[in-house]
Write a protein that holds these residues in place. Structure first.
Motif, PDB file in Angstrom:
ATOM      1  N   GLU A 139       8.187  22.341  36.322  1.00 24.71           N
ATOM      2  CA  GLU A 139       7.744  22.812  37.662  1.00 24.71           C
ATOM      3  C   GLU A 139       7.934  21.753  38.791  1.00 24.71           C
ATOM      4  N   TYR A 140       8.116  20.597  38.108  1.00 24.73           N
ATOM      5  CA  TYR A 140       8.304  19.183  38.815  1.00 24.73           C
ATOM      6  C   TYR A 140       9.778  18.639  38.886  1.00 24.73           C
ATOM      7  N   LYS A 141      10.753  19.409  38.564  1.00 24.44           N
ATOM      8  CA  LYS A 141      11.871  18.935  38.240  1.00 24.44           C
ATOM      9  C   LYS A 141      12.612  18.284  39.406  1.00 24.44           C
ATOM     10  N   ASP A 142      12.216  18.886  40.508  1.00 24.78           N
ATOM     11  CA  ASP A 142      12.863  18.584  41.889  1.00 24.78           C
ATOM     12  C   ASP A 142      12.191  17.303  42.600  1.00 24.78           C
ATOM     13  N   ARG A 143      10.914  16.928  41.929  1.00 22.02           N
ATOM     14  CA  ARG A 143      10.327  15.703  42.481  1.00 22.02           C
ATOM     15  C   ARG A 143      10.923  14.528  42.400  1.00 22.02           C
ATOM     16  N   MET A 144      10.389  13.629  43.278  1.00 21.08           N
ATOM     17  CA  MET A 144      11.062  12.168  43.077  1.00 21.08           C
ATOM     18  C   MET A 144       9.871  11.423  42.569  1.00 21.08           C
ATOM     19  N   PRO A 145      10.139  10.485  41.694  1.00 23.45           N
ATOM     20  CA  PRO A 145       9.043   9.771  40.980  1.00 23.45           C
ATOM     21  C   PRO A 145       7.816   9.432  41.710  1.00 23.45           C
ATOM     22  N   ASP A 146       7.968   8.864  42.874  1.00 22.02           N
ATOM     23  CA  ASP A 146       6.661   8.401  43.660  1.00 22.02           C
ATOM     24  C   ASP A 146       5.880   9.505  44.090  1.00 22.02           C
ATOM     25  N   LYS A 147       6.338  10.863  43.738  1.00 21.31           N
ATOM     26  CA  LYS A 147       5.635  11.884  44.274  1.00 21.31           C
ATOM     27  C   LYS A 147       4.593  12.358  42.885  1.00 21.31           C
ATOM     28  N   LEU A 148       4.972  11.613  41.917  1.00 23.65           N
ATOM     29  CA  LEU A 148       4.265  12.058  40.521  1.00 23.65           C
ATOM     30  C   LEU A 148       3.194  11.355  40.043  1.00 23.65           C
ATOM     31  N   SER A 149       2.077  11.898  39.267  1.00 20.61           N
ATOM     32  CA  SER A 149       1.098  11.032  38.737  1.00 20.61           C
ATOM     33  C   SER A 149       1.958  10.019  37.562  1.00 20.61           C
ATOM     34  N   GLY A 150       0.911   9.270  37.058  1.00 19.49           N
ATOM     35  CA  GLY A 150       1.270   8.056  35.971  1.00 19.49           C
ATOM     36  C   GLY A 150       1.549   9.073  34.774  1.00 19.49           C
ATOM     37  N   GLY A 151       0.774  10.153  34.439  1.00 18.50           N
ATOM     38  CA  GLY A 151       1.139  10.842  33.229  1.00 18.50           C
ATOM     39  C   GLY A 151       2.320  11.739  33.475  1.00 18.50           C
ATOM     40  N   GLN A 152       2.588  12.111  34.586  1.00 19.20           N
ATOM     41  CA  GLN A 152       3.768  12.927  35.031  1.00 19.20           C
ATOM     42  C   GLN A 152       5.045  12.157  34.828  1.00 19.20           C
ATOM     43  N   GLN A 153       4.911  10.909  35.211  1.00 20.40           N
ATOM     44  CA  GLN A 153       6.081  10.170  35.146  1.00 20.40           C
ATOM     45  C   GLN A 153       6.235   9.680  33.624  1.00 20.40           C
ATOM     46  N   GLN A 154       5.193   9.465  32.684  1.00 13.51           N
ATOM     47  CA  GLN A 154       5.262   9.139  31.479  1.00 13.51           C
ATOM     48  C   GLN A 154       6.076  10.239  30.652  1.00 13.51           C
ATOM     49  N   ARG A 155       5.722  11.720  31.122  1.00 15.40           N
ATOM     50  CA  ARG A 155       6.348  12.808  30.463  1.00 15.40           C
ATOM     51  C   ARG A 155       7.731  12.793  30.725  1.00 15.40           C
ATOM     52  N   VAL A 156       8.268  12.440  32.267  1.00 15.18           N
ATOM     53  CA  VAL A 156       9.663  12.040  32.373  1.00 15.18           C
ATOM     54  C   VAL A 156      10.389  11.240  31.515  1.00 15.18           C
ATOM     55  N   ALA A 157       9.864   9.977  31.469  1.00 11.48           N
ATOM     56  CA  ALA A 157      10.368   8.935  30.329  1.00 11.48           C
ATOM     57  C   ALA A 157      10.401   9.475  28.926  1.00 11.48           C
TER      58      ALA A 157
ATOM     59  N   PHE B  69      14.080   6.079  37.149  1.00 12.66           N
ATOM     60  CA  PHE B  69      14.957   5.604  38.343  1.00 12.66           C
ATOM     61  C   PHE B  69      14.246   6.294  39.455  1.00 12.66           C
ATOM     62  N   PRO B  70      13.893   5.307  40.500  1.00  9.35           N
ATOM     63  CA  PRO B  70      13.020   5.658  41.564  1.00  9.35           C
ATOM     64  C   PRO B  70      13.803   6.638  42.651  1.00  9.35           C
ATOM     65  N   HIS B  71      15.084   6.391  42.376  1.00 11.40           N
ATOM     66  CA  HIS B  71      15.953   7.166  43.475  1.00 11.40           C
ATOM     67  C   HIS B  71      16.430   8.329  43.037  1.00 11.40           C
ATOM     68  N   MET B  72      16.074   8.807  41.714  1.00 13.72           N
ATOM     69  CA  MET B  72      16.522  10.125  41.151  1.00 13.72           C
ATOM     70  C   MET B  72      15.299  11.022  41.044  1.00 13.72           C
ATOM     71  N   SER B  73      15.523  12.309  41.168  1.00  9.63           N
ATOM     72  CA  SER B  73      14.600  13.445  40.864  1.00  9.63           C
ATOM     73  C   SER B  73      14.392  13.401  39.403  1.00  9.63           C
ATOM     74  N   VAL B  74      13.226  14.203  39.164  1.00  6.45           N
ATOM     75  CA  VAL B  74      12.905  14.303  37.721  1.00  6.45           C
ATOM     76  C   VAL B  74      14.206  14.938  36.950  1.00  6.45           C
ATOM     77  N   LYS B  75      14.731  15.698  37.472  1.00 10.34           N
ATOM     78  CA  LYS B  75      16.105  16.496  36.690  1.00 10.34           C
ATOM     79  C   LYS B  75      17.193  15.450  36.810  1.00 10.34           C
TER      80      LYS B  75
END
Length: 370
Positions: A126-144, A88-94
């Motif tokens: 360490e990225y739990k409070d970041r928004m998805p658009d501030k993450l790399s592709g690999g980090q977004q995949q780890r969130v998923a 979800f782009p409007h939600m933080s990692v957490k």
């Protein structure tokens, strides 16, 4: 506790077109099982049948022996990781990771504990409070991946999860996914068209083509002993050469067109004399011979890649093949050089020219599924 997945004679139709017709396979508890094949072979269709996105027109899918055909998606207790991440782009990692937990009615403290645990496992705390658009592709995949695993599903399904990443990041993430899967111990079905990726992460692989399973086996089995020509060509690089079988008493030999004869001790006993065959030779299974015997060719080009040198060779019949040799063995052979190639009898694969199925004696662990 890990679960088994039994797929028994399943059928999938779209209108009058049958995509999958009576396919069966079994995934063991805790196994990392990969569906591998070209685009349009039915692998994603089968994955969507397991999770419930696609209807099943025939057969049964069982989890630990219990039929799930008519169980709704939200009751199947499965996690899914998509090709486009679908976070979800409007939600933080957490918040993304917490989404499924909130829907299950857990307390605030339970949710906090589970989020902390899974973010540590996938190494993005360490990225739990970041928004998805501030993450790399690999980090977004780890969130998923974290969001799929945190709900403790019985089964983890992954559909081409690395296809949007660059080459270096794909290697990094495939290693991470395998390590995380082993750490969590969850039964996983993974879909990819990338052969190297499948070989790297899988406990077992099912190679699919046109809605049918061509072979099921460990990465080493499907690479070293493909059961038909399609698998041989699809997994890695193969040079396919024409030859005939010669029988002489109890001996069975392969006779290539220029009377280069190779004695074989692993062919099936029922092979007839003078049978036309296709011989699959991986580039590294050739030996550039100093003898006069062998398959004759001319070097048309070469490519030095550090440990190995790749040669591109034109045979006498005009066929072009690839040969890989260890760079330490000799200097690079100049273009235009005439060479003789021998093959390694215990490594090559031999197929019936008509059925295109293997003539090599293979162990019981090699499977066809239909």
């Amino acid at each position: 506790m890990s679960v088994s997945i039994d797929i028994e004679n399943v059928v999938k139709r779209y209108g009058d077109k049958t995509i999958i017709d009576g396919l069966s396979l079994m995934v063991s508890p805790g196994e990392f099982f990969t569906l591998l094949g070209p685009s349009g072979c039915g692998k994603t269709t089968l994955l969507r049948m397991i999770i419930g996105f696609n209807t099943i027109e025939g057969g049964e899918i069982k989890i630990n022996g219990n039929v799930i055909n008519n169980i709704p998606v939200n009751k199947r207790n499965m996690g899914m990781v998509f090709q486009n991440y679908a976070i979800f782009p409007h939600m933080s990692v957490k918040e993304n990771v917490a989404f499924g937990l909130k829907n299950r009615g857990l307390s605030k403290q339970e949710i906090e504990d589970k989020i902390k645990e899974i973010l540590d496992i996938v190494k993005i705390d360490e990225y739990k409070d970041r928004m998805p658009d501030k993450l790399s592709g690999g980090q977004q995949q780890r969130v998923a991946l974290a969001r799929a695993i945190v709900i403790h599903p019985q089964v983890l399904l992954m559909d081409e999860p690395l296809s949007n990443l660059d080459a270096k990041l794909r290697v990094e993430m495939r290693n991470a996914i395998k390590n995380i899967q082993q750490q969590v111990g969850i039964t996983t079905v993974y879909v990819t068209h990338d052969q190297e990726e499948a070989l790297a992460v899988s406990d077992r692989i099912a190679v699919m083509h046109e809605g049918k399973i061509q072979q099921i086996g460990t990465p080493r089995q499907v690479f070293e002993r493909p059961l038909n020509v399609f698998v041989s060509n699809f997994i890695g690089v193969s040079n396919i050469l024409e030859a005939n079988i010669e029988t002489n008493g109890g001996e069975r030999n392969i006779n290539f067109d220029n009377n280069y004869i190779v004695k074989m001790d692993n062919l099936r006993d029922d092979i007839k004399d003078d049978l036309k065959v296709l011989v699959s030779v991986r580039p590294h299974e050739f030996i550039i011979s100093k003898n006069e015997e062998g398959i004759k060719g001319i070097i048309k080009g070469s490519m030095f890649l550090g440990l190995n040198t790749h040669y591109f060779v034109a045979l006498e019949d005009g066929k072009e093949i690839e040969v890989i040799q260890n760079s330490d063995l000799s200097d690079i052979i100049p273009n235009g050089t005439r060479i003789n190639l021998e093959v390694k009898p215990n490594k090559i694969n031999v197929f019936d020219c008509n059925s295109q199925k293997t003539l090599i004696q293979v162990g019981e662990k090699h499977e066809y599924a239909s």
